[in-house]
Design a protein around this motif. Structure first.
Motif, PDB file in Angstrom:
ATOM      1  N   THR A  10       0.845  -1.185   0.000  1.00 19.95           N
ATOM      2  CA  THR A  10       0.000   0.000   0.000  1.00 19.95           C
ATOM      3  C   THR A  10       0.881   1.235   0.000  1.00 19.95           C
ATOM      4  OG1 THR A  10      -1.690  -1.183   1.250  1.00 19.95           O
ATOM      5  CG2 THR A  10      -1.834   1.216   1.224  1.00 19.95           C
ATOM      6  N   THR A  11       0.928   1.913  -1.124  1.00 24.97           N
ATOM      7  CA  THR A  11       1.815   3.057  -1.289  1.00 24.97           C
ATOM      8  C   THR A  11       1.253   3.976  -2.346  1.00 24.97           C
ATOM      9  OG1 THR A  11       4.019   3.728  -2.017  1.00 24.97           O
ATOM     10  CG2 THR A  11       3.173   1.665  -2.891  1.00 24.97           C
ATOM     11  N   PRO A  12       1.461   5.301  -2.226  1.00 27.87           N
ATOM     12  CA  PRO A  12       0.913   6.222  -3.213  1.00 27.87           C
ATOM     13  C   PRO A  12       1.670   6.215  -4.536  1.00 27.87           C
ATOM     14  CG  PRO A  12       2.183   7.417  -1.575  1.00 27.87           C
ATOM     15  CD  PRO A  12       2.087   5.997  -1.104  1.00 27.87           C
ATOM     16  N   VAL A  13       2.825   5.558  -4.596  1.00 27.63           N
ATOM     17  CA  VAL A  13       3.595   5.516  -5.832  1.00 27.63           C
ATOM     18  C   VAL A  13       3.498   4.123  -6.430  1.00 27.63           C
ATOM     19  CG1 VAL A  13       5.177   7.297  -5.062  1.00 27.63           C
ATOM     20  CG2 VAL A  13       5.708   4.921  -4.570  1.00 27.63           C
ATOM     21  N   ALA A  14       4.173   3.910  -7.553  1.00 30.10           N
ATOM     22  CA  ALA A  14       4.130   2.615  -8.209  1.00 30.10           C
ATOM     23  C   ALA A  14       4.641   1.517  -7.280  1.00 30.10           C
ATOM     24  CB  ALA A  14       4.979   2.663  -9.474  1.00 30.10           C
ATOM     25  N   VAL A  15       4.060   0.324  -7.405  1.00 33.72           N
ATOM     26  CA  VAL A  15       4.454  -0.803  -6.554  1.00 33.72           C
ATOM     27  C   VAL A  15       5.890  -1.206  -6.886  1.00 33.72           C
ATOM     28  CG1 VAL A  15       3.974  -3.196  -5.980  1.00 33.72           C
ATOM     29  CG2 VAL A  15       2.089  -1.615  -6.399  1.00 33.72           C
ATOM     30  N   PRO A  16       6.786  -1.251  -5.897  1.00 34.97           N
ATOM     31  CA  PRO A  16       8.173  -1.646  -6.170  1.00 34.97           C
ATOM     32  C   PRO A  16       8.250  -3.099  -6.620  1.00 34.97           C
ATOM     33  CG  PRO A  16       7.980  -0.549  -4.035  1.00 34.97           C
ATOM     34  CD  PRO A  16       6.590  -0.870  -4.488  1.00 34.97           C
ATOM     35  N   GLU A  17       9.198  -3.403  -7.482  1.00 34.98           N
ATOM     36  CA  GLU A  17       9.438  -4.758  -7.942  1.00 34.98           C
ATOM     37  C   GLU A  17      10.888  -5.120  -7.677  1.00 34.98           C
ATOM     38  OE1 GLU A  17       8.405  -4.964 -12.033  1.00 34.98           O
ATOM     39  OE2 GLU A  17       6.270  -5.283 -11.641  1.00 34.98           O
ATOM     40  N   LEU A  18      11.088  -6.329  -7.221  1.00 29.54           N
ATOM     41  CA  LEU A  18      12.431  -6.845  -6.969  1.00 29.54           C
ATOM     42  C   LEU A  18      12.901  -7.622  -8.189  1.00 29.54           C
ATOM     43  CD1 LEU A  18      14.843  -7.643  -5.127  1.00 29.54           C
ATOM     44  CD2 LEU A  18      13.450  -9.568  -4.356  1.00 29.54           C
ATOM     45  N   HIS A  19      14.075  -7.273  -8.701  1.00 35.60           N
ATOM     46  CA  HIS A  19      14.673  -7.972  -9.840  1.00 35.60           C
ATOM     47  C   HIS A  19      15.919  -8.696  -9.327  1.00 35.60           C
ATOM     48  CE1 HIS A  19      12.094  -5.844 -12.737  1.00 35.60           C
ATOM     49  NE2 HIS A  19      12.212  -4.836 -11.894  1.00 35.60           N
ATOM     50  N   LEU A  20      15.844 -10.008  -9.319  1.00 36.36           N
ATOM     51  CA  LEU A  20      16.920 -10.834  -8.778  1.00 36.36           C
ATOM     52  C   LEU A  20      17.422 -11.768  -9.857  1.00 36.36           C
ATOM     53  CD1 LEU A  20      18.548 -11.940  -6.294  1.00 36.36           C
ATOM     54  CD2 LEU A  20      16.630 -13.519  -5.936  1.00 36.36           C
ATOM     55  N   ASP A  21      18.706 -11.684 -10.185  1.00 39.10           N
ATOM     56  CA  ASP A  21      19.314 -12.565 -11.184  1.00 39.10           C
ATOM     57  C   ASP A  21      19.729 -13.874 -10.523  1.00 39.10           C
ATOM     58  OD1 ASP A  21      19.011 -10.840 -13.285  1.00 39.10           O
ATOM     59  OD2 ASP A  21      20.968  -9.905 -13.036  1.00 39.10           O
ATOM     60  N   ILE A  22      19.142 -14.973 -11.001  1.00 39.77           N
ATOM     61  CA  ILE A  22      19.516 -16.293 -10.506  1.00 39.77           C
ATOM     62  C   ILE A  22      20.770 -16.753 -11.250  1.00 39.77           C
ATOM     63  CG2 ILE A  22      18.769 -18.687 -10.230  1.00 39.77           C
ATOM     64  CD1 ILE A  22      17.245 -16.630  -8.525  1.00 39.77           C
ATOM     65  N   PRO A  23      21.764 -17.291 -10.549  1.00 41.08           N
ATOM     66  CA  PRO A  23      22.994 -17.726 -11.236  1.00 41.08           C
ATOM     67  C   PRO A  23      22.701 -18.711 -12.362  1.00 41.08           C
ATOM     68  CG  PRO A  23      23.290 -17.767  -8.848  1.00 41.08           C
ATOM     69  CD  PRO A  23      21.836 -17.511  -9.094  1.00 41.08           C
ATOM     70  N   GLY A  24      23.476 -18.617 -13.423  1.00 40.67           N
ATOM     71  CA  GLY A  24      23.332 -19.544 -14.539  1.00 40.67           C
ATOM     72  C   GLY A  24      23.589 -20.978 -14.094  1.00 40.67           C
ATOM     73  N   GLY A  25      22.883 -21.925 -14.701  1.00 41.42           N
ATOM     74  CA  GLY A  25      23.056 -23.328 -14.369  1.00 41.42           C
ATOM     75  C   GLY A  25      22.069 -23.847 -13.353  1.00 41.42           C
ATOM     76  N   PHE A  26      21.266 -22.955 -12.746  1.00 34.27           N
ATOM     77  CA  PHE A  26      20.273 -23.398 -11.774  1.00 34.27           C
ATOM     78  C   PHE A  26      18.965 -23.733 -12.480  1.00 34.27           C
ATOM     79  CE2 PHE A  26      23.243 -21.983  -8.735  1.00 34.27           C
ATOM     80  CZ  PHE A  26      22.884 -22.521  -7.507  1.00 34.27           C
ATOM     81  N   HIS A  27      18.371 -24.860 -12.094  1.00 38.80           N
ATOM     82  CA  HIS A  27      17.099 -25.303 -12.645  1.00 38.80           C
ATOM     83  C   HIS A  27      15.982 -24.866 -11.698  1.00 38.80           C
ATOM     84  CE1 HIS A  27      19.058 -28.053 -15.569  1.00 38.80           C
ATOM     85  NE2 HIS A  27      19.941 -28.222 -14.592  1.00 38.80           N
ATOM     86  N   SER A  28      15.013 -24.132 -12.209  1.00 42.84           N
ATOM     87  CA  SER A  28      13.889 -23.692 -11.392  1.00 42.84           C
ATOM     88  C   SER A  28      12.980 -24.869 -11.047  1.00 42.84           C
ATOM     89  CB  SER A  28      13.089 -22.614 -12.125  1.00 42.84           C
ATOM     90  OG  SER A  28      11.888 -22.322 -11.433  1.00 42.84           O
ATOM     91  N   LEU A  29      12.478 -24.885  -9.808  1.00 45.54           N
ATOM     92  CA  LEU A  29      11.525 -25.908  -9.392  1.00 45.54           C
ATOM     93  C   LEU A  29      10.088 -25.476  -9.639  1.00 45.54           C
ATOM     94  CD1 LEU A  29      13.170 -27.209  -6.089  1.00 45.54           C
ATOM     95  CD2 LEU A  29      13.417 -28.045  -8.426  1.00 45.54           C
ATOM     96  N   GLY A  30       9.900 -24.359 -10.321  1.00 45.63           N
ATOM     97  CA  GLY A  30       8.578 -23.982 -10.789  1.00 45.63           C
ATOM     98  C   GLY A  30       7.608 -23.517  -9.727  1.00 45.63           C
ATOM     99  N   LEU A  31       8.079 -22.747  -8.753  1.00 48.17           N
ATOM    100  CA  LEU A  31       7.170 -22.256  -7.721  1.00 48.17           C
ATOM    101  C   LEU A  31       6.131 -21.295  -8.280  1.00 48.17           C
ATOM    102  CD1 LEU A  31       9.435 -21.642  -4.597  1.00 48.17           C
ATOM    103  CD2 LEU A  31       8.497 -23.767  -5.517  1.00 48.17           C
ATOM    104  N   ASP A  32       6.405 -20.721  -9.448  1.00 48.52           N
ATOM    105  CA  ASP A  32       5.466 -19.778 -10.059  1.00 48.52           C
ATOM    106  C   ASP A  32       4.396 -20.479 -10.887  1.00 48.52           C
ATOM    107  OD1 ASP A  32       7.522 -20.640 -11.739  1.00 48.52           O
ATOM    108  OD2 ASP A  32       7.253 -18.943 -13.105  1.00 48.52           O
ATOM    109  N   LEU A  33       4.433 -21.804 -10.924  1.00 48.76           N
ATOM    110  CA  LEU A  33       3.478 -22.571 -11.718  1.00 48.76           C
ATOM    111  C   LEU A  33       2.413 -23.198 -10.821  1.00 48.76           C
ATOM    112  CD1 LEU A  33       6.045 -24.452 -13.988  1.00 48.76           C
ATOM    113  CD2 LEU A  33       4.849 -22.308 -14.504  1.00 48.76           C
ATOM    114  N   ASP A  34       1.300 -23.594 -11.435  1.00 55.93           N
ATOM    115  CA  ASP A  34       0.309 -24.328 -10.648  1.00 55.93           C
ATOM    116  C   ASP A  34       0.831 -25.756 -10.449  1.00 55.93           C
ATOM    117  OD1 ASP A  34      -0.469 -26.082 -12.823  1.00 55.93           O
ATOM    118  OD2 ASP A  34      -1.696 -24.463 -13.618  1.00 55.93           O
TER     119      ASP A  34
END
Length: 238
Positions: free
Chosen positions: A12-36
């Motif tokens: 809740t803020t009067p300005v744009a919602v902040p977004e975190l940009h995090l670079d994951i090291p190369g070679g890492f396999h995502s376990l898909g937490l953003d998926l159903d």
């Protein structure tokens, strides 16, 4: 190529919602937490096939169930990213590590006070090596500790495996969140390498708010590299 994870935590803020940009090291396999759940299982099976392209069905099934358990634990901890890498060291050894990232509520909006409180709380455990760090995003705390994984916690004679874990706690006042990054590896000789990977991700992360960093959040002076793991950790994080 490194993977970029972007969060859009609602604040809740009067300005744009902040977004975190995090670079994951190369070679890492995502376990898909953003998926159903169904899509996540498909991705985890695809990862198991990629890890064991010439393996047996049993090897792929064991890998799949291991990754699924890791993903379920990460979801239970409300993590927004979980992944792992599996490769070969220059001397032919297998080397592996897992990485989990989550955003916890931030109690104190002052990052300096928050980092100080974290340092004091985490230093209570004598098994922790706790260091203050400072990266472009601000002050934080680094924790290095040793763990023991037991195949059967109820049986002291069951096989066990020593692990090393590096945790980074970084207050992000614009998001009103505490970023927690945890990298765990059984490949103890490669610990400095994994520390350097985590260090780069922490140094490169950004919070897109359009505002200048708060006062006092300048990168720290580079430390002198030493020979011990703790000294290498300090040197990597500055």
């Amino acid at each position: 190529m490194a993977e970029t994870v972007t969060t859009d935590e609602t604040v809740t803020t009067p300005v744009a919602v902040p977004e975190l940009h995090l670079d994951i090291p190369g070679g890492f396999h995502s376990l898909g937490l953003d998926l159903d759940p169904e899509e996540r299982e498909e991705q985890l099976w695809a990862v198991a096939m990629e890890i064991w392209p010439h393996g047996t069905d049993f090897q792929r099934e064991v890998a799949f169930h291991t990754y699924r358990e890791m993903a379920e634990n990460a979801v239970a901890e409300k993590s927004f990213y979980a992944g792992f890498c599996l490769g070969e060291a220059p001397d032919g050894r297998t080397t592996t590590a897992s990485l989990i990232a989550r955003l916890d509520p931030l109690d104190d909006p002052d990052p300096e006070l928050s980092a100080r409180g974290l340092f004091e709380a985490l230093s209570v455990n004598e098994n922790n090596t706790v260091e203050n760090i400072r990266v472009p995003a601000g002050p934080g705390v680094l924790v290095l500790c040793g763990l023991e994984w037991h195949s059967d916690p109820q049986d002291t004679a069951a096989p066990s495996l020593p692990l090393a874990r590096i945790d980074v706690y970084l207050p992000l006042p614009r998001m009103r969140r505490l970023l927690v990054l945890s990298m765990t590896t059984p490949s103890l000789p490669d610990l400095p390498f994994y520390v350097s990977l985590l260090s780069k991700s922490v140094h490169d992360l950004t919070v897109s708010s359009g505002a200048a960093p708060a006062a006092g959040q300048e990168p720290g002076d580079e430390a002198v590299r030493g020979d011990t793991v703790a000294e290498q950790v300090r040197a990597d994080f500055g």
